[in-house]
Design a protein around this motif. Sequence first.
Motif, PDB file in Angstrom:
ATOM      1  N   LYS A  89       0.838  -1.200   0.000  1.00 33.49           N
ATOM      2  CA  LYS A  89       0.000   0.000   0.000  1.00 33.49           C
ATOM      3  C   LYS A  89       0.883   1.265   0.000  1.00 33.49           C
ATOM      4  O   LYS A  89       2.088   1.189   0.225  1.00 33.49           O
TER       5      LYS A  89
ATOM      6  N   ASP B  68       1.504   3.595   2.047  1.00 32.20           N
ATOM      7  CA  ASP B  68       2.346   3.852   3.228  1.00 32.20           C
ATOM      8  C   ASP B  68       3.613   2.995   3.178  1.00 32.20           C
ATOM      9  O   ASP B  68       4.704   3.461   3.507  1.00 32.20           O
TER      10      ASP B  68
ATOM     11  N   PHE C  43      -6.788   7.171   0.657  1.00 22.80           N
ATOM     12  CA  PHE C  43      -5.480   6.649   1.073  1.00 22.80           C
ATOM     13  C   PHE C  43      -4.860   5.779  -0.012  1.00 22.80           C
ATOM     14  O   PHE C  43      -3.698   5.961  -0.391  1.00 22.80           O
ATOM     15  N   ILE C  44      -5.636   4.858  -0.544  1.00 18.78           N
ATOM     16  CA  ILE C  44      -5.080   3.847  -1.457  1.00 18.78           C
ATOM     17  C   ILE C  44      -4.737   4.447  -2.820  1.00 18.78           C
ATOM     18  O   ILE C  44      -3.911   3.902  -3.558  1.00 18.78           O
TER      19      ILE C  44
ATOM     20  N   ARG D 215       2.329  -6.783   9.400  1.00 21.22           N
ATOM     21  CA  ARG D 215       1.625  -5.691  10.081  1.00 21.22           C
ATOM     22  C   ARG D 215       2.116  -5.512  11.515  1.00 21.22           C
ATOM     23  O   ARG D 215       2.209  -4.377  12.004  1.00 21.22           O
TER      24      ARG D 215
ATOM     25  N   ALA E  80       3.581  -1.848  11.086  1.00 21.97           N
ATOM     26  CA  ALA E  80       2.431  -0.940  11.091  1.00 21.97           C
ATOM     27  C   ALA E  80       1.937  -0.678  12.502  1.00 21.97           C
ATOM     28  O   ALA E  80       2.139  -1.492  13.408  1.00 21.97           O
TER      29      ALA E  80
ATOM     30  N   GLU F  25      -3.571   2.404   7.946  1.00 19.38           N
ATOM     31  CA  GLU F  25      -2.357   2.324   7.124  1.00 19.38           C
ATOM     32  C   GLU F  25      -1.578   1.091   7.561  1.00 19.38           C
ATOM     33  O   GLU F  25      -0.709   1.162   8.436  1.00 19.38           O
ATOM     34  N   ASN F  26      -1.923  -0.028   6.930  1.00 12.86           N
ATOM     35  CA  ASN F  26      -1.379  -1.299   7.407  1.00 12.86           C
ATOM     36  C   ASN F  26      -0.522  -2.036   6.369  1.00 12.86           C
ATOM     37  O   ASN F  26      -0.417  -3.257   6.383  1.00 12.86           O
TER      38      ASN F  26
END
Length: 142
Positions: free
Chosen positions: A14, A16, A69-70, A107, A111, A116-117
């Motif tokens: 992702k 992040d 976000f994505i 994760r 994370a 936001e993982n």
Amino acid sequence: MLTGGMERTFAMIKPDGVRRGLTPEILARIQRKGYRVVGLKQMVIPRETAEAHYAEHKERPFFGELVSFITGGPVVAIALEGENAITGWRAMMGATNPANAAPGTIRADFATTTGENVTHGSDSPESAERELGLFFKPEELL
Ligand code: RTP
Ligand code: MG
């Protein structure tokens, strides 16, 4: 070698994870596990693709934030192949909320928040087929 459980799944680093430079670390974990990368590209997800990808969450309160976000930076889209790759990759990622993720999972290790993982993985054979079709043309899977 038994090959009855050979599967393909859709994995994604992702925005992040990409922004934080975690791409090599995550690809190294995939390689050490023994999955084969059959497709890979860095891309910014078009809004329509993101909305289709997360259509199951359309009515959830976090949907708008999730799509923003994505689509908010480059991701790395990955097609993985291996024995039981769908559940196996989910196991490597750990629980959605990093606070509940088992030690040693991506994760848990990288994370701190559910929003936001770092990675995505298809949650069923049907999802895998649908998501691979959203992100890859058949000829891009080698
Ligand atoms: P993913 O689809 O991204 O692999 O994650 P998942 O299966 O573990 O979790 P899912 O229930 O499908 O949720 C998709 C993503 O939406 C965000 N989310 N935010 N704020 C919240 O309560 C919330 N719940 C889910 C997360 O980024 C989650 O990965
Ligand atoms: Mg999911």
